[in-house]
Design a protein around this motif. Structure first.
Motif, PDB file in Angstrom:
ATOM      1  N   HIS A 158      39.913 110.965 -23.757  1.00  0.00           N
ATOM      2  CA  HIS A 158      38.927 110.970 -24.638  1.00  0.00           C
ATOM      3  C   HIS A 158      39.428 111.218 -26.071  1.00  0.00           C
ATOM      4  CE1 HIS A 158      36.872 115.011 -25.481  1.00  0.00           C
ATOM      5  NE2 HIS A 158      35.887 113.871 -25.863  1.00  0.00           N
ATOM      6  N   VAL A 159      38.422 110.447 -26.768  1.00  0.00           N
ATOM      7  CA  VAL A 159      38.524 110.364 -28.094  1.00  0.00           C
ATOM      8  C   VAL A 159      36.954 111.274 -29.357  1.00  0.00           C
ATOM      9  CG1 VAL A 159      38.246 108.774 -30.024  1.00  0.00           C
ATOM     10  CG2 VAL A 159      38.816 108.164 -27.433  1.00  0.00           C
ATOM     11  N   VAL A 160      37.509 112.284 -30.107  1.00  0.00           N
ATOM     12  CA  VAL A 160      36.723 112.790 -30.558  1.00  0.00           C
ATOM     13  C   VAL A 160      36.975 112.447 -32.361  1.00  0.00           C
ATOM     14  CG1 VAL A 160      36.081 114.738 -32.132  1.00  0.00           C
ATOM     15  CG2 VAL A 160      37.277 114.602 -29.413  1.00  0.00           C
ATOM     16  N   GLU A 161      35.428 111.842 -32.707  1.00  0.00           N
ATOM     17  CA  GLU A 161      35.685 111.639 -34.511  1.00  0.00           C
ATOM     18  C   GLU A 161      34.281 111.372 -35.151  1.00  0.00           C
ATOM     19  OE1 GLU A 161      37.993 106.809 -34.093  1.00  0.00           O
ATOM     20  OE2 GLU A 161      35.857 106.763 -34.520  1.00  0.00           O
ATOM     21  N   GLU A 162      34.398 112.682 -36.513  1.00  0.00           N
ATOM     22  CA  GLU A 162      33.183 113.161 -37.117  1.00  0.00           C
ATOM     23  C   GLU A 162      31.963 113.847 -35.900  1.00  0.00           C
ATOM     24  OE1 GLU A 162      31.661 110.061 -38.857  1.00  0.00           O
ATOM     25  OE2 GLU A 162      33.599 109.533 -40.150  1.00  0.00           O
ATOM     26  N   ASN A 163      33.209 114.933 -34.658  1.00  0.00           N
ATOM     27  CA  ASN A 163      32.392 115.624 -34.158  1.00  0.00           C
ATOM     28  C   ASN A 163      31.560 114.320 -32.680  1.00  0.00           C
ATOM     29  OD1 ASN A 163      32.003 118.723 -33.717  1.00  0.00           O
ATOM     30  ND2 ASN A 163      30.172 118.846 -33.726  1.00  0.00           N
ATOM     31  N   ARG A 164      32.019 113.935 -33.184  1.00  0.00           N
ATOM     32  CA  ARG A 164      30.712 112.667 -31.592  1.00  0.00           C
ATOM     33  C   ARG A 164      32.244 112.579 -30.942  1.00  0.00           C
ATOM     34  NH1 ARG A 164      29.927 107.701 -33.440  1.00  0.00           N
ATOM     35  NH2 ARG A 164      31.906 108.028 -34.966  1.00  0.00           N
ATOM     36  N   ASN A 165      31.686 112.580 -29.781  1.00  0.00           N
ATOM     37  CA  ASN A 165      33.058 111.789 -28.386  1.00  0.00           C
ATOM     38  C   ASN A 165      32.731 110.875 -27.537  1.00  0.00           C
ATOM     39  OD1 ASN A 165      34.099 115.395 -27.328  1.00  0.00           O
ATOM     40  ND2 ASN A 165      32.314 115.472 -28.501  1.00  0.00           N
ATOM     41  N   LEU A 166      33.704 110.801 -26.898  1.00  0.00           N
ATOM     42  CA  LEU A 166      33.541 109.204 -25.850  1.00  0.00           C
ATOM     43  C   LEU A 166      34.743 109.235 -25.676  1.00  0.00           C
ATOM     44  CD1 LEU A 166      33.069 106.196 -26.231  1.00  0.00           C
ATOM     45  CD2 LEU A 166      35.212 105.867 -27.591  1.00  0.00           C
ATOM     46  N   ILE A 167      34.630 108.938 -24.005  1.00  0.00           N
ATOM     47  CA  ILE A 167      35.662 109.355 -22.893  1.00  0.00           C
ATOM     48  C   ILE A 167      35.378 107.671 -22.639  1.00  0.00           C
ATOM     49  CG2 ILE A 167      36.249 109.879 -21.094  1.00  0.00           C
ATOM     50  CD1 ILE A 167      34.633 112.742 -21.274  1.00  0.00           C
ATOM     51  N   VAL A 168      35.921 106.429 -22.431  1.00  0.00           N
ATOM     52  CA  VAL A 168      36.495 105.679 -22.272  1.00  0.00           C
ATOM     53  C   VAL A 168      37.930 105.749 -20.859  1.00  0.00           C
ATOM     54  CG1 VAL A 168      37.516 103.214 -22.675  1.00  0.00           C
ATOM     55  CG2 VAL A 168      36.876 104.718 -24.443  1.00  0.00           C
ATOM     56  N   SER A 169      36.843 105.256 -19.880  1.00  0.00           N
ATOM     57  CA  SER A 169      37.545 105.437 -18.484  1.00  0.00           C
ATOM     58  C   SER A 169      39.010 104.150 -18.838  1.00  0.00           C
ATOM     59  CB  SER A 169      36.816 104.845 -17.236  1.00  0.00           C
ATOM     60  OG  SER A 169      36.943 104.799 -15.935  1.00  0.00           O
ATOM     61  N   GLY A 170      40.008 104.309 -17.224  1.00  0.00           N
ATOM     62  CA  GLY A 170      40.990 103.277 -16.970  1.00  0.00           C
ATOM     63  C   GLY A 170      40.207 102.244 -15.914  1.00  0.00           C
ATOM     64  N   GLY A 171      39.423 102.331 -15.796  1.00  0.00           N
ATOM     65  CA  GLY A 171      38.606 101.837 -14.046  1.00  0.00           C
ATOM     66  C   GLY A 171      39.273 101.729 -13.125  1.00  0.00           C
ATOM     67  N   LEU A 172      38.906 101.220 -11.840  1.00  0.00           N
ATOM     68  CA  LEU A 172      39.114 100.865 -10.872  1.00  0.00           C
ATOM     69  C   LEU A 172      40.023  99.702 -10.610  1.00  0.00           C
ATOM     70  CD1 LEU A 172      36.359 102.803  -9.611  1.00  0.00           C
ATOM     71  CD2 LEU A 172      38.612 103.774  -8.933  1.00  0.00           C
ATOM     72  N   GLY A 173      39.278  98.696 -11.382  1.00  0.00           N
ATOM     73  CA  GLY A 173      40.040  96.861 -11.097  1.00  0.00           C
ATOM     74  C   GLY A 173      40.497  96.802 -12.180  1.00  0.00           C
ATOM     75  N   PHE A 174      40.607  95.448 -11.930  1.00  0.00           N
ATOM     76  CA  PHE A 174      40.885  94.394 -13.211  1.00  0.00           C
ATOM     77  C   PHE A 174      40.635  93.189 -13.931  1.00  0.00           C
ATOM     78  CE2 PHE A 174      43.181  92.653 -10.195  1.00  0.00           C
ATOM     79  CZ  PHE A 174      44.370  93.470  -9.441  1.00  0.00           C
ATOM     80  N   SER A 175      40.859  92.531 -14.894  1.00  0.00           N
ATOM     81  CA  SER A 175      40.201  91.250 -14.969  1.00  0.00           C
ATOM     82  C   SER A 175      41.190  90.830 -15.467  1.00  0.00           C
ATOM     83  CB  SER A 175      39.662  91.866 -16.108  1.00  0.00           C
ATOM     84  OG  SER A 175      40.156  92.066 -17.568  1.00  0.00           O
ATOM     85  N   ILE A 176      41.506  89.297 -15.730  1.00  0.00           N
ATOM     86  CA  ILE A 176      42.523  87.980 -16.339  1.00  0.00           C
ATOM     87  C   ILE A 176      43.583  88.348 -14.719  1.00  0.00           C
ATOM     88  CG2 ILE A 176      43.632  87.475 -17.848  1.00  0.00           C
ATOM     89  CD1 ILE A 176      40.587  87.448 -17.984  1.00  0.00           C
ATOM     90  N   LEU A 177      44.938  88.818 -15.400  1.00  0.00           N
ATOM     91  CA  LEU A 177      45.882  89.358 -13.774  1.00  0.00           C
ATOM     92  C   LEU A 177      45.543  90.765 -12.876  1.00  0.00           C
ATOM     93  CD1 LEU A 177      48.578  88.534 -16.817  1.00  0.00           C
ATOM     94  CD2 LEU A 177      47.403  87.128 -14.839  1.00  0.00           C
ATOM     95  N   PRO A 178      45.719  90.457 -12.402  1.00  0.00           N
ATOM     96  CA  PRO A 178      45.580  91.897 -11.228  1.00  0.00           C
ATOM     97  C   PRO A 178      47.470  92.622 -11.137  1.00  0.00           C
ATOM     98  CG  PRO A 178      46.527  89.852 -10.467  1.00  0.00           C
ATOM     99  CD  PRO A 178      46.690  89.102 -11.622  1.00  0.00           C
ATOM    100  N   VAL A 179      47.614  93.731 -12.361  1.00  0.00           N
ATOM    101  CA  VAL A 179      48.846  93.999 -13.009  1.00  0.00           C
ATOM    102  C   VAL A 179      48.055  95.278 -13.074  1.00  0.00           C
ATOM    103  CG1 VAL A 179      50.901  94.496 -14.607  1.00  0.00           C
ATOM    104  CG2 VAL A 179      50.220  92.211 -13.187  1.00  0.00           C
ATOM    105  N   ARG A 180      48.528  95.907 -12.967  1.00  0.00           N
ATOM    106  CA  ARG A 180      48.166  97.949 -13.288  1.00  0.00           C
ATOM    107  C   ARG A 180      49.594  98.564 -13.540  1.00  0.00           C
ATOM    108  NH1 ARG A 180      43.515 100.786 -14.552  1.00  0.00           N
ATOM    109  NH2 ARG A 180      41.731  99.702 -13.865  1.00  0.00           N
ATOM    110  N   PHE A 181      50.135  99.305 -14.529  1.00  0.00           N
ATOM    111  CA  PHE A 181      51.139  99.589 -14.606  1.00  0.00           C
ATOM    112  C   PHE A 181      50.986 101.176 -15.473  1.00  0.00           C
ATOM    113  CE2 PHE A 181      55.837 100.843 -16.373  1.00  0.00           C
ATOM    114  CZ  PHE A 181      56.277 100.792 -14.872  1.00  0.00           C
ATOM    115  N   GLY A 182      51.103 101.640 -15.597  1.00  0.00           N
ATOM    116  CA  GLY A 182      51.117 103.015 -16.088  1.00  0.00           C
ATOM    117  C   GLY A 182      49.765 103.465 -16.226  1.00  0.00           C
ATOM    118  N   MET A 183      48.578 103.122 -15.579  1.00  0.00           N
ATOM    119  CA  MET A 183      47.274 103.203 -16.164  1.00  0.00           C
ATOM    120  C   MET A 183      47.394 102.833 -14.439  1.00  0.00           C
ATOM    121  SD  MET A 183      44.495 103.336 -17.354  1.00  0.00           S
ATOM    122  CE  MET A 183      45.811 104.105 -18.807  1.00  0.00           C
ATOM    123  N   ARG A 184      46.834 104.150 -14.109  1.00  0.00           N
ATOM    124  CA  ARG A 184      45.945 104.470 -12.097  1.00  0.00           C
ATOM    125  C   ARG A 184      44.505 103.903 -12.404  1.00  0.00           C
ATOM    126  NH1 ARG A 184      48.016 109.863 -10.608  1.00  0.00           N
ATOM    127  NH2 ARG A 184      46.835 109.084  -8.820  1.00  0.00           N
TER     128      ARG A 184
END
Length: 302
Positions: A265-291
């Motif tokens: 969740h990012v708040v800038e100038e009273n505007r809200n953004l939520i960026v999902s960590g997603g479900l799959g992966f790209s380039i390399l099939p690795v996730r660590f610390g980002m379930r």
């Protein structure tokens, strides 16, 4: 001085640690530790009586063995159990890595998503990989892409520079979706020297005909600095939270803003953004610390 036996133990321990870490990052975390990430907020300009639960799935990247049709179907079932008012899909259904045992095409992943259910509907946008893997669309420089046609056959509308007006408990709001910001790849065969986006933020918001709140779906979060305060909440994916994230920092983020819009969740100038960590992966099939995660967002509850 370290003895020969001590040295061999050190090497053996390091090797086993590396193997264990690799097994966790490649197998356990990506495959077995999917969770529901919850947010509660009341964005500016929201009507006092509007309570809305939005469930979002991002960056599925269908492929075997990582994201099979069976797993996608189970994720859809899990999303339904969250009792959403609205479900949104944030793009990148196509595989994003070549390290696969088999491809999962749109004829498999789209039907697996068709079981998603919400009273106010299931709405989707496309991601860069949904464009990049469609060579006909790359050559023509326009859609509809294979992914769009598959989603629509599955009964899931696709928003590309479109907005739809919805109502909950007598309160109106809008869901607007941008076309992808990196849709067309560079290449001599296509006569392009750089990436070309098909997004039209101004035109999309111009189709919003009243002052009701707007939820904007934008696959890449890099558009956020241009999003006006008129938009209550922007939802994005694309970054996967960097796929590797330690102490709130991701070493590699596919964004020109680096960690600014990497995750959460990012708040800038009273505007809200939520960026999902997603479900799959790209380039390399690795996730660590980002379930892998499904988003459940309570609007009007905080």
């Amino acid at each position: 001085m370290i003895t020969r036996r001590g040295f061999l133990r050190l090497i053996g321990g390091s090797f086993l640690s590396a193997v264990s870490l690799s097994a966790y990052a490649v197998g356990l975390e990506p495959m077995l530790l999917t969770h529901v990430k919850r947010y509660s907020l009341t964005p500016p300009n929201s009507p006092a009586g509007l309570r809305l639960r939005v469930v979002a799935l991002a960056d599925i990247h269908a492929c075997r063995p990582w994201m099979t049709p069976e797993r996608i179907r189970s994720l859809a079932e899990r999303a339904n159990t969250l009792q959403p008012d609205l479900i949104v899909l944030l793009g990148d259904y196509a595989a994003g890595t070549r390290l696969v045992t088999d491809w999962v095409g749109s004829s498999e992943w789209a039907p697996a998503l068709s079981g998603l259910r919400a009273p106010l509907g299931v709405w989707s946008i496309l991601g860069n990989h949904d464009w990049w893997e469609d060579l006909s669309a790359q050559k023509a420089g326009l859609g509809p892409t294979v992914a769009r046609r598959a989603l629509e056959r599955a009964g899931i509308p696709v928003l590309e520079n479109d907005a739809v007006r919805l109502e909950k408990d007598g309160h109106n709001f809008w869901v607007a979706g941008l076309a992808d910001q990196l849709a067309l790849r560079p290449g001599k065969a296509w006569g392009r020297s750089g990436f070309k986006g098909l997004d039209d933020l101004h035109g999309t918001l111009a189709s919003v005909s009243d002052t009701a709140p707007v939820i904007l779906l934008a696959h890449e979060p890099d558009i956020f600095p241009k999003v006006p305060s008129r938009v209550s909440l922007t939802l994005s994916g694309h970054t996967h939270g960097g796929q590797v994230r330690l102490f709130g920092y991701s070493p590699v983020v596919p964004s020109r803003f680096g960690n600014r819009f990497a995750y959460g969740h990012v708040v800038e100038e009273n505007r809200n953004l939520i960026v999902s960590g997603g479900l799959g992966f790209s380039i390399l099939p690795v996730r660590f610390g980002m379930r892998p995660e499904i988003l459940s967002i309570e609007l009007g509850s905080a």
